[in-house]
Design a protein around this motif. Structure first.
Motif, PDB file in Angstrom:
ATOM      1  N   GLY A 142       0.892  -1.424  -0.006  1.00 54.96           N
ATOM      2  CA  GLY A 142       0.061   0.107  -0.133  1.00 54.96           C
ATOM      3  C   GLY A 142       0.655   1.452   0.078  1.00 54.96           C
ATOM      4  N   PRO A 143       2.215   1.154  -1.283  1.00 57.56           N
ATOM      5  CA  PRO A 143       2.683   2.318  -1.441  1.00 57.56           C
ATOM      6  C   PRO A 143       2.310   3.858  -0.777  1.00 57.56           C
ATOM      7  N   SER A 144       1.164   4.002  -1.031  1.00 55.94           N
ATOM      8  CA  SER A 144      -0.175   5.278  -1.185  1.00 55.94           C
ATOM      9  C   SER A 144      -0.610   5.640   0.281  1.00 55.94           C
ATOM     10  N   LEU A 145      -0.535   4.290   1.600  1.00 55.87           N
ATOM     11  CA  LEU A 145      -0.864   4.297   2.369  1.00 55.87           C
ATOM     12  C   LEU A 145       0.359   4.259   3.584  1.00 55.87           C
ATOM     13  N   PRO A 146      -0.049   5.218   4.615  1.00 59.13           N
ATOM     14  CA  PRO A 146       1.163   5.529   5.781  1.00 59.13           C
ATOM     15  C   PRO A 146       0.889   3.816   6.163  1.00 59.13           C
ATOM     16  N   GLN A 147       1.976   3.655   7.499  1.00 57.86           N
ATOM     17  CA  GLN A 147       2.210   2.559   7.524  1.00 57.86           C
ATOM     18  C   GLN A 147       1.688   2.089   8.715  1.00 57.86           C
ATOM     19  N   GLU A 148       1.327   3.413   9.598  1.00 58.28           N
ATOM     20  CA  GLU A 148       0.303   3.370  10.519  1.00 58.28           C
ATOM     21  C   GLU A 148      -1.001   2.848  10.603  1.00 58.28           C
ATOM     22  N   TYR A 149      -1.656   2.685   9.500  1.00 60.21           N
ATOM     23  CA  TYR A 149      -2.575   2.678   8.722  1.00 60.21           C
ATOM     24  C   TYR A 149      -2.932   1.346   8.340  1.00 60.21           C
ATOM     25  N   THR A 150      -1.788   0.429   8.048  1.00 59.98           N
ATOM     26  CA  THR A 150      -1.577  -0.837   8.200  1.00 59.98           C
ATOM     27  C   THR A 150      -1.809  -1.764   8.792  1.00 59.98           C
TER      28      THR A 150
END
Length: 634
Positions: A69-77
């Motif tokens: 999920g390259p456009s999503l922040p790590q905290e979200y995933t």
């Protein structure tokens, strides 16, 4: 459709084919699955410019594992990592659970997003369309999702992109699963699920590199379960396997995520501990591990056993900087613990290497002792307890080392077993003893000790038979003495040899009775001809009630089984009288005679005519009223 739209559609098809081709090339090249999926997401986002792409794997337990999920922040995933799929778990969890696409046009109001909407809305994500990724056999192995920053449905173009991407995602994930399965087979111990030697060889360099970077120690703990082979033999291999799994589970619970655990074989485990900054922390791991493994382990049919572990420890950097060096030093420390006779742990020291070198030198020397004439045989008489008449001798091996002098059999016999010299040494003793017995009066017996390593050797019975034939000694005059430890390991092989000896006509005695693993079960395993009470019980029987009770019990057991009993270590008149009063058959010890060269007992072993002449000479030379010289039996 207009020519312009047809042209645009062809361009999309070409770009999708290029995307698929590039992803498949990456898969075939062995790129990690997250890297492949990140490539796919980025390429998909260039085609669907208003979408944010996400790919999630569904693991074997039915939990979501974000892959890309390259456009999503790590905290979200991170927040959805490990979440179990279900009908109300956002778009992706629901799509994976239902096995069909789930389109949520408004994250804020859709009930499936109740527990996750705040995180999505904080990123400006207002809609999500997720499609299941299915394997060739219909399993849901993941999800492919587009997030949108407006509350809307997916466009036809976006649906075409998803359809193309889910297919290539399926191929990539299935390829990874197959590769991962093969990898697990290659790097995992099938019984316990822990790593194996191949896993250690791969994992250790990475652990060591991190430790060097952080200037932290790495400890290698070599764990051995004491008495495992004995339990495996007594309780069966199924229970042995259950114990090993139980041990593995307890080790797994104690280990940290940065540690590496492996089963090296049988009951040997290795733990590579990283992230502990001080020796005290490593020692605490050993103490905690010892305590955890020493508890009771539930086995089959309600059986519970208590296991104990010996642990040898070696540390980077002081003990080495590669796996083989550290493993070797940890093994040296483990051997020191096991030699102490009690479950414990020990850190490797250089002094242990000196001991190992000395042991190797001992093994080298003992392997040539017979050929260089350093071995000899002495004989200790065995007498009828009631009459004092000598019934025979026990042949005892002695080693006079050219440098160290007398070496105890307690030291050199294990060394001979370890280096494989015991068969040659055993054959030497047997030949010497039978050659001497051939010269004795025919009523005298000779007893020869045989180690476990000799008895389990298939050729031992043949050696006995051939040596008896070569010396002309009646097989009934030979007794082979074995200890109870023989039945701890190779029971079937041992029983086969002992039965063959009985067929030849040789008698078999159980030596040091009462000190082994399970005396009664040992007697039940094989019909021994004689029982020998260990000298430690005889030594204390006059002054120690417990020792006296054990001697009384063994004598009673012998009477019940109809087996004569020999008491070893008889040194005083009090011991002899107590044994006589309880019906002991035979006695052996310093009171009867010391282990000496056979020449010291010439008057006992000489042919009958010579013994008469010697007896007459002694009587003639004895003072009036004195008894003729004879065995020290009252």
């Amino acid at each position: 459709m207009s020519s312009r739209k047809r042209s645009e559609s062809r361009k999309v098809d070409e770009r999708l084919r290029d995307l698929q081709q590039d992803v498949l090339v990456a898969v075939a090249s062995g790129a990690p699955l997250p890297s492949v999926m990140t490539l796919l997401c980025k390429r998909a986002e260039t085609l669907a410019k208003d979408a944010v792409c996400s790919i999630i794997r569904v693991d074997a337990a039915g939990c979501l594992r974000p892959l890309a999920g390259p456009s999503l922040p790590q905290e979200y995933t991170d927040k959805i990592d490990g979440v179990a799929i279900g009908p109300m778990i956002g778009s992706c969890g629901s799509a994976a659970f239902l096995g069909e696409p789930v389109e949520v046009t408004n994250v804020k109001t859709d009930p499936r997003w109740r527990d996750y909407k705040d995180a999505a809305l904080a990123l400006g994500l207002k809609a999500c369309w997720s499609s299941p990724i299915k394997s060739h056999d219909g399993r849901v192995v993941g999800t492919f999702a587009f997030y949108f920053k407006t509350a809307r449905r997916a466009s036809k173009l976006e649906k075409r992109i998803v359809e193309s991407c889910t297919h290539v995602c399926s191929l990539a994930i299935e390829h990874w699963e197959a590769h991962d399965h093969i990898r697990k087979l290659a790097f995992t111990d099938p019984l316990t699920g822990l790593g194996n030697r191949a896993y250690l060889a791969e994992a250790f360099p990475e652990i060591l590199a991190r430790a060097k970077e952080r200037q932290e120690p790495v400890a290698v703990l070599f764990v051995d379960i004491d008495g495992f082979r004995m339990l495996n033999e007594a309780q069966g291999h199924k229970n042995g396997d259950l114990l090993l799994r139980s041990v593995a589970d307890r080790i797994r619970k104690l280990a940290k995520s940065q540690d590496a655990i492996a089963r090296l074989g049988s009951d040997e485990f290795l733990i590579v501990c990283a992230g502990r900054k001080h020796r005290a922390e490593i020692e605490a791991v050993a103490i905690e591990l010892s305590a955890a493994l020493a508890g009771r382990h539930a086995l089959e049919s309600g059986l519970e056993v208590k296991a104990v572990a010996s642990i040898g420890i070696a540390c980077y950097p002081e003990n080495g900087d590669d796996l083989q060096s550290l493993l070797g030093h940890a093994d040296t420390a483990l051997r020191r613990v096991k030699a102490s006779g009690r479950a414990d742990y020990a850190f490797y020291t250089a002094h242990m290497d000196a001991e190992k070198l000395a042991q190797r030198a001992l093994e080298r020397d003992v392997s040539t002792a017979a050929m260089t004439g350093q071995l000899s045989v002495v004989y200790q008489p065995q007498a009828d307890a009631a009459t004092g008449a000598i019934q025979g001798f026990e042949a005892l091996l002695r080693w006079q080392h050219p440098i160290h002098g007398f070496v105890s059999p307690m030291i050199f016999i294990p060394a001979a077993e370890a280096c494989g010299a015991i068969e040659d040494i055993g054959a030497f003793v047997l030949r010497e003893a039978l050659a001497q017995a051939a010269k004795w009066p025919r009523h005298l017996r000779v007893a020869v000790n045989a180690s476990s390593a000799q008895i389990i050797c298939p050729s031992f019975a043949k050696l006995v038979e051939d040596t008896l034939a070569a010396t002309g000694v009646d097989p009934r005059r030979l007794e082979i003495e074995v200890t109870e430890s023989l039945f701890i390991y190779e029971t079937d092989a041992a029983l086969a040899t002992l039965r063959r000896l009985k067929e030849i006509g040789v008698s078999v005695a159980i030596d040091d009775f009462g000190t082994g693993y399970s005396s009664l079960s040992t007697l039940r395993s094989f019909p021994f001809d004689r029982i020998k009470i260990d000298r430690s019980f005889v030594f204390d029987m006059v002054t120690n009630g417990d020792a006296a009770a054990i001697v009384t019990s063994i004598l009673g057991l012998g009477r019940a089984l109809g087996r004569p009993v020999v008491a070893e270590g008889v040194e005083t008149e009090e011991q002899l009288e107590q044994l006589r009063s309880q019906g002991c058959s035979h006695v052996q010890g310093y009171l009867i005679g010391k282990p000496l060269p056979i020449e010291s007992y010439a008057d006992l072993v000489a042919p009958k005519t010579k013994r008469r002449a010697a007896s007459a000479t002694k009587r003639a030379g004895a003072p009036k009223g004195s008894a003729a010289a004879g065995p020290a039996v009252a």
